[in-house]
Structures are given as C-alpha cells and as structure tokens.
Design a protein around this motif. Structure first.
Motif, PDB file in Angstrom:
ATOM      1  N   ILE A  56      94.114  91.020  29.317  1.00  0.00           N
ATOM      2  CA  ILE A  56      93.296  92.304  28.997  1.00  0.00           C
ATOM      3  C   ILE A  56      93.228  92.951  30.406  1.00  0.00           C
ATOM      4  N   VAL A  57      93.244  92.139  31.373  1.00  0.00           N
ATOM      5  CA  VAL A  57      92.947  92.816  32.630  1.00  0.00           C
ATOM      6  C   VAL A  57      94.193  93.616  32.931  1.00  0.00           C
ATOM      7  N   ARG A  76      97.798  98.332  34.554  1.00  0.00           N
ATOM      8  CA  ARG A  76      98.803  99.421  34.172  1.00  0.00           C
ATOM      9  C   ARG A  76      98.274 100.545  34.055  1.00  0.00           C
ATOM     10  N   GLU A  77      97.076 100.873  33.396  1.00  0.00           N
ATOM     11  CA  GLU A  77      96.439 102.309  33.237  1.00  0.00           C
ATOM     12  C   GLU A  77      96.214 102.535  34.719  1.00  0.00           C
ATOM     13  N   LEU A  98      91.822  99.281  40.878  1.00  0.00           N
ATOM     14  CA  LEU A  98      90.659  98.809  39.599  1.00  0.00           C
ATOM     15  C   LEU A  98      89.193  98.733  40.168  1.00  0.00           C
ATOM     16  N   ASP A  99      88.917  99.087  41.481  1.00  0.00           N
ATOM     17  CA  ASP A  99      87.662  99.388  41.862  1.00  0.00           C
ATOM     18  C   ASP A  99      87.128 100.669  41.199  1.00  0.00           C
ATOM     19  N   GLN A 132      87.220  85.343  37.965  1.00  0.00           N
ATOM     20  CA  GLN A 132      88.476  84.665  38.937  1.00  0.00           C
ATOM     21  C   GLN A 132      89.709  85.613  38.555  1.00  0.00           C
ATOM     22  N   HIS A 133      89.471  86.488  37.513  1.00  0.00           N
ATOM     23  CA  HIS A 133      90.604  87.334  37.177  1.00  0.00           C
ATOM     24  C   HIS A 133      90.574  88.869  37.339  1.00  0.00           C
ATOM     25  N   ALA A 134      89.754  89.295  37.716  1.00  0.00           N
ATOM     26  CA  ALA A 134      88.968  90.656  37.841  1.00  0.00           C
ATOM     27  C   ALA A 134      88.146  90.951  39.269  1.00  0.00           C
TER      28      ALA A 134
END
Length: 338
Positions: free
Chosen positions: A238-239, A244-245, A253-254, A292-294
C-alpha cells in the motif's frame, strides 16, 4: 521517525453555524416558476457552503489540523440529470479560488469522497454514466479551487453483483477507460462488505492509483488476511502505491503522505456503523506497527463527532505520550512515533 497527522470530515461540532452542506431538493427547485431565479438560489446556497468551507479550513488551521475532507454537497443538485446544462463554476469562481489559495498558502491536505453510488464495477451503463458524471463534478470542484493532483477523490470499487471476481475485472476495465484528468485524482479504498484489502490493493496496483487503507473496514471485512500479513505484506505494498504516485507528481512522501481512514465500531450489534468517537488503543496499536514502513501517515477520522472526536483523541494521545517514550505529541493535530 514517523509523523502522523489527523483530520476530520466536512462538518464541525465546535464551529457554530458552519454547515458546508446546505441544500435544496429538486422538488423544491422544480416548484419555482422562474428557472433562472431558481438557479440563482442554488448558486446562493453554494456560495454559503463555500464561505462556510473557508471558515472550517481556518478553524482547522487554527487548531493545528492540516488534513480535511470537503463536503461533497458544496453545490446543491450539481449532478442532477435535469440540470446537466447548468455550469455554476464561473459564478462561484471567487469563493472556490479563495478556498484553494488558503489551502495552498497553509500547506493543508484536502480531499473529497464521492458518495457510495459512484461505482465503477457496475454492469449497468446508466449507472456507469452517472458515476462518471459524479466524478466530473468532484474533479471540477478541485480544479475550480486551483488545486493540483495531490488533492484526491477517494472511492470504493463498488458492488459484486453476484460475481465478485468478474466485478473486480469490470472495475479495472471501466476505470482504466476514464480520462487521465479523472484517473489521476483518484484514491481507492477497501470497503466493509465486499472488496477487502487484498482485492482493493490488486485493483489499485492494476490501474495505477494509490490505495487508502481503512482499518475499521478491514477489521469487519478482513477476508483471510491475518494481522501479521496486513502489516508485513499488504501495508508495504500500500505504501508503495503512494511512493509511485509521489514519483509521478515529483513530490516526496512527506509532501503526500500515505493515507488511512480510522473509525471505531458503533456497537457489537452494529460493528460496521461508525461510533461518535475513536478508540485510541486500537488505532495507536496499528500506527506503532505501521510506522516501520512509512515516514509520514495522514489519518482521516470518520467519527460521527467530527472535530470533537479529533480533539478528544488528541487529549488521549497526550495522556498516552506520558507513558510511551517512543511517542511525542507535536501539536493539537499530529504525533510523532519513533
């Protein structure tokens, strides 16, 4: 370190006389003999809704709330079939632009959520056309605000119509045929009855849009997914849809964090219904695993008590932070997890 910002949907229980969803029924509209005067009345109501939306954004910003979902009812009867020739955006240009300018000046994140009848898995041509018309309306509002493609419209896949696998394939086909102007505005969310996380994620990956994880919907419609699988297999994927977007939009991502929805079950007898407030422990449990993933997560609260629910949640977060060395409350609308 992971920053988590919280937002709420459309209405405020704290800001008085601020509804952004005032409306007029088509029955009332059709009783007015002068059609131009009737359209003028609709535009007047829309102007009030937009004025109140700007008030709500200022209310959010003044309380450190940087994530907000607009009402879909800003323009009454905008998608009614009898008013297809009515294009109100020019007459509403000033209030739309004021909203967009405030959002851009303050760096807020805003979105829309078309209603449940916007479904692209439908086998019926007339429903598909209605769904496209509804998406056109939502995208046109964001464009009228001058907001770029970081501002999204969140939708569900739709119904199964007796054959979920076929409906899922039909969603992918029909969504893929939409103009890029619409496709690039969409996020896809798992629902609480039909398409679970695995199925929604597969569709989001197939059509190239980010996925919004609704953790309440997952709890009541998990399919066969275990908690461990959700966190360690599906959540990183999902992350990745957001990564990709961000790459497509040339942002970080921030700037466009991974987005989730959170609410609590209304009751044991109505687990799918949304409670007035959000239980802090289940949400915090998920966030502590997901961090941990984002590096950045935006969490839209879909609680019936709207901003009051957010304020209560943040009070409880502040109390939790006293007990957790890996949690810091940044302000009235955000925390940081390490």
């Amino acid at each position: 370190m992971t920053r988590v910002r919280f937002g709420f949907v459309a209405l405020s229980l704290e800001l008085k006389e601020s509804s952004p969803s005032k409306t007029m029924t088509y029955a009332s509209f059709s009783k007015l003999a002068d059609r131009e005067a009737a359209l003028g009345r609709l535009e007047q109501i829309a102007n009030t809704n937009l004025h109140n939306t700007l008030r709500l954004l200022k209310h959010c910003y003044g309380n450190d709330i940087m994530v907000y979902r607009f009402s879909s009812k800003l323009i009454p009867l905008a998608t009614h079939a009898a008013l297809e020739d009515w294009v109100p955006y020019d007459k509403l240009a000033e209030p739309f632009q004021a909203i967009g300018q405030f959002v851009k000046d303050k760096g807020m994140r805003v979105s829309l959520h078309p209603d449940h009848f916007c479904v692209f898995s439908t086998p019926r041509e007339e429903v598909l056309m209605s769904s496209i018309r509804d998406m056109e309306y939502h995208v046109a509002m964001l464009e009228a605000m001058g907001l770029d493609e970081k501002s999204k419209c969140n939708i569900h896949m739709g119904g199964a119509y007796g054959d979920k696998e076929t409906a899922g394939k039909r969603f992918i086909q029909q969504f893929s045929e939409l103009p890029a102007r619409i496709r690039h505005r969409v996020t896809l969310e798992n629902d609480d009855k039909t398409f679970n996380v695995a199925e929604t994620l597969a569709a989001a990956e197939a059509v190239g849009v980010p996925m919004v994880l609704d953790i309440h919907h997952h709890w009541v419609n998990p399919g066969s997914i275990t908690e461990d699988e959700l966190i360690h297999y599906y959540w990183p994927r999902i992350v990745a849809t957001w990564t990709r977007e961000c790459e497509r939009l040339n942002v970080t991502l921030d700037e466009l964090p991974v987005k989730i929805h959170s609410s609590s079950p209304k009751s044991l007898s109505d687990p799918r219904g949304h409670a007035d407030y959000v239980e802090v422990d289940p949400l915090l449990h998920f966030l502590q695993q997901a961090k941990q993933h984002a590096s950045a997560i935006d969490c839209m609260l879909e609680a019936k008590a709207k901003d009051a629910a957010l304020f209560q949640l943040m009070d409880e977060m502040k109390a939790k932070a006293q007990q957790h060395e890996h949690m810091v409350v940044l302000n009235n609308g955000a925390i940081e997890l390490s």
